[in-house]
Design a protein around this motif. Structure first.
Motif, PDB file in Angstrom:
ATOM      1  N   VAL A   1      -8.403  16.421 -19.113  1.00  0.00           N
ATOM      2  CA  VAL A   1      -9.404  17.459 -18.829  1.00  0.00           C
ATOM      3  C   VAL A   1      -8.874  18.404 -17.749  1.00  0.00           C
ATOM      4  O   VAL A   1      -9.005  19.641 -17.855  1.00  0.00           O
ATOM      5  CB  VAL A   1     -10.732  16.813 -18.388  1.00  0.00           C
ATOM      6  N   ARG A   2      -8.259  17.836 -16.715  1.00  0.00           N
ATOM      7  CA  ARG A   2      -7.743  18.688 -15.634  1.00  0.00           C
ATOM      8  C   ARG A   2      -6.649  19.625 -16.156  1.00  0.00           C
ATOM      9  O   ARG A   2      -6.577  20.797 -15.786  1.00  0.00           O
ATOM     10  CB  ARG A   2      -7.197  17.809 -14.509  1.00  0.00           C
ATOM     11  N   ARG A   3      -5.790  19.102 -17.038  1.00  0.00           N
ATOM     12  CA  ARG A   3      -4.727  19.941 -17.579  1.00  0.00           C
ATOM     13  C   ARG A   3      -5.285  21.082 -18.440  1.00  0.00           C
ATOM     14  O   ARG A   3      -4.851  22.234 -18.336  1.00  0.00           O
ATOM     15  CB  ARG A   3      -3.767  19.072 -18.395  1.00  0.00           C
ATOM     16  N   GLN A   4      -6.243  20.722 -19.295  1.00  0.00           N
ATOM     17  CA  GLN A   4      -6.861  21.764 -20.127  1.00  0.00           C
ATOM     18  C   GLN A   4      -7.580  22.795 -19.268  1.00  0.00           C
ATOM     19  O   GLN A   4      -7.538  24.005 -19.549  1.00  0.00           O
ATOM     20  CB  GLN A   4      -7.847  21.138 -21.120  1.00  0.00           C
ATOM     21  N   LEU A   5      -8.231  22.345 -18.217  1.00  0.00           N
ATOM     22  CA  LEU A   5      -8.968  23.248 -17.338  1.00  0.00           C
ATOM     23  C   LEU A   5      -8.007  24.210 -16.651  1.00  0.00           C
ATOM     24  O   LEU A   5      -8.273  25.421 -16.563  1.00  0.00           O
ATOM     25  CB  LEU A   5      -9.769  22.450 -16.314  1.00  0.00           C
ATOM     26  N   THR A   6      -6.880  23.699 -16.160  1.00  0.00           N
ATOM     27  CA  THR A   6      -5.899  24.548 -15.471  1.00  0.00           C
ATOM     28  C   THR A   6      -5.362  25.631 -16.411  1.00  0.00           C
ATOM     29  O   THR A   6      -5.278  26.813 -16.051  1.00  0.00           O
ATOM     30  CB  THR A   6      -4.733  23.688 -14.951  1.00  0.00           C
ATOM     31  N   LYS A   7      -5.003  25.237 -17.641  1.00  0.00           N
ATOM     32  CA  LYS A   7      -4.458  26.207 -18.596  1.00  0.00           C
ATOM     33  C   LYS A   7      -5.524  27.220 -19.032  1.00  0.00           C
ATOM     34  O   LYS A   7      -5.225  28.412 -19.185  1.00  0.00           O
ATOM     35  CB  LYS A   7      -3.905  25.464 -19.806  1.00  0.00           C
ATOM     36  N   THR A   8      -6.757  26.747 -19.220  1.00  0.00           N
ATOM     37  CA  THR A   8      -7.837  27.659 -19.629  1.00  0.00           C
ATOM     38  C   THR A   8      -8.138  28.650 -18.518  1.00  0.00           C
ATOM     39  O   THR A   8      -8.329  29.852 -18.774  1.00  0.00           O
ATOM     40  CB  THR A   8      -9.106  26.852 -19.988  1.00  0.00           C
ATOM     41  N   HIS A   9      -8.184  28.177 -17.274  1.00  0.00           N
ATOM     42  CA  HIS A   9      -8.405  29.052 -16.122  1.00  0.00           C
ATOM     43  C   HIS A   9      -7.339  30.149 -16.070  1.00  0.00           C
ATOM     44  O   HIS A   9      -7.645  31.331 -15.865  1.00  0.00           O
ATOM     45  CB  HIS A   9      -8.354  28.236 -14.820  1.00  0.00           C
ATOM     46  N   ARG A  10      -6.080  29.746 -16.250  1.00  0.00           N
ATOM     47  CA  ARG A  10      -4.988  30.715 -16.166  1.00  0.00           C
ATOM     48  C   ARG A  10      -5.114  31.785 -17.248  1.00  0.00           C
ATOM     49  O   ARG A  10      -5.002  32.992 -16.984  1.00  0.00           O
ATOM     50  CB  ARG A  10      -3.643  29.990 -16.296  1.00  0.00           C
ATOM     51  N   LEU A  11      -5.375  31.355 -18.471  1.00  0.00           N
ATOM     52  CA  LEU A  11      -5.514  32.308 -19.576  1.00  0.00           C
ATOM     53  C   LEU A  11      -6.706  33.245 -19.389  1.00  0.00           C
ATOM     54  O   LEU A  11      -6.621  34.449 -19.650  1.00  0.00           O
ATOM     55  CB  LEU A  11      -5.656  31.547 -20.900  1.00  0.00           C
ATOM     56  N   LEU A  12      -7.829  32.687 -18.932  1.00  0.00           N
ATOM     57  CA  LEU A  12      -9.019  33.504 -18.732  1.00  0.00           C
ATOM     58  C   LEU A  12      -8.792  34.539 -17.638  1.00  0.00           C
ATOM     59  O   LEU A  12      -9.202  35.703 -17.765  1.00  0.00           O
ATOM     60  CB  LEU A  12     -10.213  32.604 -18.381  1.00  0.00           C
ATOM     61  N   LYS A  13      -8.103  34.136 -16.578  1.00  0.00           N
ATOM     62  CA  LYS A  13      -7.804  35.059 -15.487  1.00  0.00           C
ATOM     63  C   LYS A  13      -6.921  36.197 -15.977  1.00  0.00           C
ATOM     64  O   LYS A  13      -7.130  37.369 -15.643  1.00  0.00           O
ATOM     65  CB  LYS A  13      -7.127  34.311 -14.348  1.00  0.00           C
ATOM     66  N   GLU A  14      -5.931  35.871 -16.806  1.00  0.00           N
ATOM     67  CA  GLU A  14      -5.038  36.893 -17.344  1.00  0.00           C
ATOM     68  C   GLU A  14      -5.786  37.883 -18.235  1.00  0.00           C
ATOM     69  O   GLU A  14      -5.568  39.097 -18.159  1.00  0.00           O
ATOM     70  CB  GLU A  14      -3.905  36.229 -18.132  1.00  0.00           C
ATOM     71  N   ARG A  15      -6.660  37.353 -19.090  1.00  0.00           N
ATOM     72  CA  ARG A  15      -7.377  38.241 -20.017  1.00  0.00           C
ATOM     73  C   ARG A  15      -8.344  39.153 -19.276  1.00  0.00           C
ATOM     74  O   ARG A  15      -8.435  40.348 -19.566  1.00  0.00           O
ATOM     75  CB  ARG A  15      -8.153  37.416 -21.064  1.00  0.00           C
ATOM     76  N   THR A  16      -9.080  38.626 -18.318  1.00  0.00           N
ATOM     77  CA  THR A  16     -10.057  39.453 -17.591  1.00  0.00           C
ATOM     78  C   THR A  16      -9.371  40.457 -16.671  1.00  0.00           C
ATOM     79  O   THR A  16      -9.938  41.514 -16.385  1.00  0.00           O
ATOM     80  CB  THR A  16     -11.024  38.563 -16.792  1.00  0.00           C
ATOM     81  N   ARG A  17      -8.157  40.138 -16.206  1.00  0.00           N
ATOM     82  CA  ARG A  17      -7.416  41.089 -15.367  1.00  0.00           C
ATOM     83  C   ARG A  17      -7.067  42.342 -16.168  1.00  0.00           C
ATOM     84  O   ARG A  17      -6.948  43.436 -15.613  1.00  0.00           O
ATOM     85  CB  ARG A  17      -6.146  40.437 -14.831  1.00  0.00           C
ATOM     86  N   GLN A  18      -6.916  42.193 -17.466  1.00  0.00           N
ATOM     87  CA  GLN A  18      -6.560  43.329 -18.319  1.00  0.00           C
ATOM     88  C   GLN A  18      -7.733  44.265 -18.590  1.00  0.00           C
ATOM     89  O   GLN A  18      -7.552  45.341 -19.146  1.00  0.00           O
ATOM     90  CB  GLN A  18      -6.013  42.808 -19.648  1.00  0.00           C
ATOM     91  N   GLY A  19      -8.937  43.853 -18.215  1.00  0.00           N
ATOM     92  CA  GLY A  19     -10.101  44.699 -18.420  1.00  0.00           C
ATOM     93  C   GLY A  19     -11.160  43.998 -19.247  1.00  0.00           C
ATOM     94  O   GLY A  19     -11.114  42.776 -19.451  1.00  0.00           O
ATOM     95  N   PRO A  20     -12.154  44.753 -19.735  1.00  0.00           N
ATOM     96  CA  PRO A  20     -13.238  44.141 -20.514  1.00  0.00           C
ATOM     97  C   PRO A  20     -12.733  43.484 -21.791  1.00  0.00           C
ATOM     98  O   PRO A  20     -11.596  43.713 -22.224  1.00  0.00           O
ATOM     99  CB  PRO A  20     -14.153  45.339 -20.842  1.00  0.00           C
ATOM    100  N   HIS A  21     -13.582  42.696 -22.380  1.00  0.00           N
ATOM    101  CA  HIS A  21     -13.270  42.085 -23.672  1.00  0.00           C
ATOM    102  C   HIS A  21     -12.891  43.197 -24.660  1.00  0.00           C
ATOM    103  O   HIS A  21     -13.509  44.269 -24.672  1.00  0.00           O
ATOM    104  CB  HIS A  21     -14.508  41.333 -24.175  1.00  0.00           C
TER     105      HIS A  21
END
Length: 709
Positions: free
Chosen positions: A353-373
């Motif tokens: 769970v911790r590993r999945q959470l870390t990877k999901t957090h990283r991906l979500l941060k990258e996508r939102t940094r690029q702007g809106p959905h």
């Protein structure tokens, strides 16, 4: 339930044979009637009265009016109500909510002067329209209440007899054990006849449809209705190994038996059933509004897959859904779910769970940094282009969290720069508006006078002369006025939103109409808001203050989440009034709270289904908000445009694809199409259904005509 039907003199509705003279009488009223819709509505009212009285038709205890959204069910039912009341009977009308109750009252009152002129046999008086506080109905009275008020009346033992019971949106009486269903059964026993207004017949659950038909005292309908409903459901089942020709023959047989059984009790028109001369009053539906949304890239797909895996690993009781549709149309709800798991991970959780959470957090941060959905960004840009062309746009979402995120993205895209200086100055605008509107009220006094009319007028002027609204009006004018005198002339000469068509109102006419609408005594919430604004306790929404051109309308209750000022959470009356005028917000973002029973067509012909409800009937109800008689499309001779944007490569695109297939067959199958399920094989199903309907579509279309009058 044994409704005995009505016993009223057939000569009392002879005026329904002359829709032409009725329309002529309305020509100088506040609501002139169009001839073609009125002819059909008069024919419908005649058919209902004939069936309920047995004059020229088989007498029945009730009728179910199931016309398409926007075809005037309320108008036809109001005419029936006045005939019954005008001949000494009593009528009780049940609307689903306070907004629709006021709409019923408006519809009833609109017919009073016309009936007094054209239906001399009827005793018609606006004072005969009563609210729910009237304990007992005397002859010639019409009482208008809500579903909830009926429930309260039953609880208090206050249900009394009436000649005719009219139930609007009766399909909301779901379940044998619901309090409204129980109260309705009791009230039905105290009514001589019943008129039910509801959705397309087979869009209702079969048990609910049979309940409504029983309420109409229908006989010998249960078996054929159940068989046809079952055939329609099976049509959308697995196609493998089935013969389309045999399926088509079975569907024809079941359809014929069901429609012939319900025909004495059901009346239904679809918009596609109307003659071209009538359809033009509703506006023609043009090509779909194509919004170019990019295909999901690998990073977005990985984020969705990892989020799904993460939520499956941490699934809580009562949270069975993991791959939530909201994840495919915005990042906000996904972020909330990831934050929830983050709090959970502060405790003792498995390493996976911790590993999945870390990877999901990283991906979500990258996508939102690029702007809106990507879908939100694309829709916002497409909407901005239409707004710059002086159009208003209505957008529906299914979830409040998605609606809030989209509202903020749209606001950022459409935000105008600071107001700066205004020429002519604001005090000149206010002087000219005050003079012109005051003269209008002298020429045609307000229908509803209030003790504080002057205060209400001042509050409205302050709103109308705000910098944002002045700049909006300036964008409609053909020139920059240099003096107050020229400004006044342009208000009277110029049509709103840069249009030139003769039926589009002038700027002055539109402002006068908006003030009268806002001060209507029946809309207590709007009056209350005006008075609060006058005291300084609140502001009227939609002022375009600080360049905000969008408005949201729903109740939002996410704990700890900041709600922007452009989201209006009160009663929607003021939002409806503003959006139905050319002034105020250019874009309205709404949830399905506003998808049923309200008008949003007066100044809007563009609708975006940003997020779909699984039910096709809900989609059609949304469409019906802008396809109605007297809409902006009809006034401007421009097509109605519906947009179904999709985030390609995700489940969102598949949902849109399946919904479009459902909608294409909705009318032919009388609404008998199931909810959208993303687990079905849409390609094989579509091919099979197409073959079946090629075989029997003509027969079904002919059978459906049995429900017209």
């Amino acid at each position: 339930m044994n409704g005995k039907g009505l016993d009223v003199d057939g000569r009392g509705w002879k005026f329904l044979q002359y829709p032409d003279s009725y329309c002529e009488a309305s020509r100088n009223s506040n609501r002139p009637l169009a001839l073609e819709p009125t002819r059909r509505q008069f024919a419908t009212a005649t058919a209902i009265l004939s069936r309920l009285t047995g004059v020229g038709a088989r007498q029945v205890g009730g009728v179910l009016l199931a016309d398409d959204v926007g075809l005037g069910k309320t108008t036809a039912a109001a005419l029936v109500a006045w005939v019954v009341a005008g001949l000494g009977g009593t009528v009780r009308i049940l609307a689903p909510n306070a907004v629709l109750r006021r709409r019923w009252e408006e519809e009833l009152k609109a017919h009073v002067p016309l009936l007094q002129e054209r239906a001399s046999r009827l005793k018609v008086d606006a004072n005969n329209i009563k609210g729910w506080e009237t304990a007992r109905l005397h002859e010639s009275r019409i009482q208008v209440g809500t579903h909830h008020q009926l429930v309260e009346a039953r609880r208090e033992g206050r249900i009394t007899r009436c000649s005719l019971l009219i139930v609007d949106e009766a399909h909301r009486a779901k379940g044998e054990e619901s309090t409204f269903r129980q109260a309705l059964e009791v009230q039905g026993e105290h009514a001589d006849a019943r008129l039910i207004l509801t959705a397309t017949p087979f869009s209702i659950e079969v048990k609910e449809l049979i309940q409504l038909l029983r309420f109409c005292d229908a006989r010998d309908v249960e078996v054929p209705v159940e068989r046809y409903a079952r055939s329609l459901l099976q049509l959308h089942g697995p196609a493998q190994g089935r013969d389309p020709v045999k399926t088509a023959r079975k569907l024809e047989v079941a359809g014929r038996a069901a429609i012939e059984a319900i025909a004495p009790y059901v009346i239904r028109y679809g918009i596609n059933d109307l003659a071209p001369s009538e359809r033009r009053y509703f506006g023609e539906v043009g090509q779909p509004w194509a919004v170019d949304v990019p295909t999901a890239d690998d990073a977005s797909l990985e984020l969705l897959l990892r989020a799904d895996r993460l939520l499956r690993l941490t699934r809580e009781e009562g949270r069975e859904r993991t791959n939530d549709p909201r994840f495919h149309v915005g990042w906000g709800h996904l972020r909330q779910e990831v934050d929830r798991v983050t709090e959970l991970a502060k405790g003792e959780v498995p390493l996976v769970v911790r590993r999945q959470l870390t990877k999901t957090h990283r991906l979500l941060k990258e996508r939102t940094r690029q702007g809106p959905h990507p879908k939100m960004a694309s829709v916002a840009k497409a909407v901005a282009r239409r707004v710059e062309a002086q159009e208003k746009v209505l957008i529906f979402c299914h979830h409040r969290a998605t609606a809030l995120e989209l509202l903020q993205v749209l606001d950022a895209e459409l935000l105008l720069p600071g107001d700066g200086s205004l020429q002519p100055p604001r005090d000149v605008w206010k002087t000219e508006w005050r003079d012109l509107l005051s003269k209008r009220m002298e020429e045609r006094p307000l229908t509803d006078e209030h003790t504080d009319t002057e205060a209400l007028f001042d509050t409205f002027l302050d709103w109308l002369c705000g910098p944002g609204l002045c700049r909006q009006v300036l964008s409609w004018l053909p020139e920059q006025p240099r003096t107050g005198r020229r400004l006044r002339e342009l208000f009277s000469e110029t049509r709103v939103r840069g249009r030139t068509e003769p039926h589009v109102p002038s700027v002055l006419d539109a402002a006068d109409a908006l003030f009268r609408n806002l001060t209507d005594a029946r809309s207590r919430s709007t009056l209350g808001l005006l008075r609060a604004a006058h005291r300084g306790d609140s502001k009227l929404p939609g002022s375009l203050e600080e360049g905000h051109r969008v408005l949201g309308a729903w109740s939002h209750s996410v704990d700890g989440q900041k709600v922007p000022s452009i989201l209006f959470q009160g009663e929607p009356d003021v939002v409806l009034s503003l959006f139905n005028s050319p002034f105020g917000p250019e874009v309205l973002v709404a949830t399905d709270r506003l998808s049923e029973g309200v008008d949003l067509h007066r100044c809007c012909r563009l609708l975006v289904h940003y997020e779909l409800d699984p039910s096709p009937i809900r989609t059609l109800q949304r469409n019906g908000r802008v396809r109605r008689v007297g809409g902006w499309a009809g006034l401007t001779k421009q097509p109605i445009e519906y947009a179904y944007p999709s985030f390609n490569g995700t489940r969102d695109a598949r949902a849109v694809e399946i919904m479009n297939m459902r909608l294409q067959r909705f009318d032919l199958l009388l609404g008998g199409v199931p909810r959208v399920s993303l687990d079905e094989d849409s390609a094989s199903e579509d091919s099979f259904i197409r073959k079946v309907l090629e075989e029997c579509g003509g027969t079904l279309e002919s059978l459906n005509r049995l429900l017209r009058v």
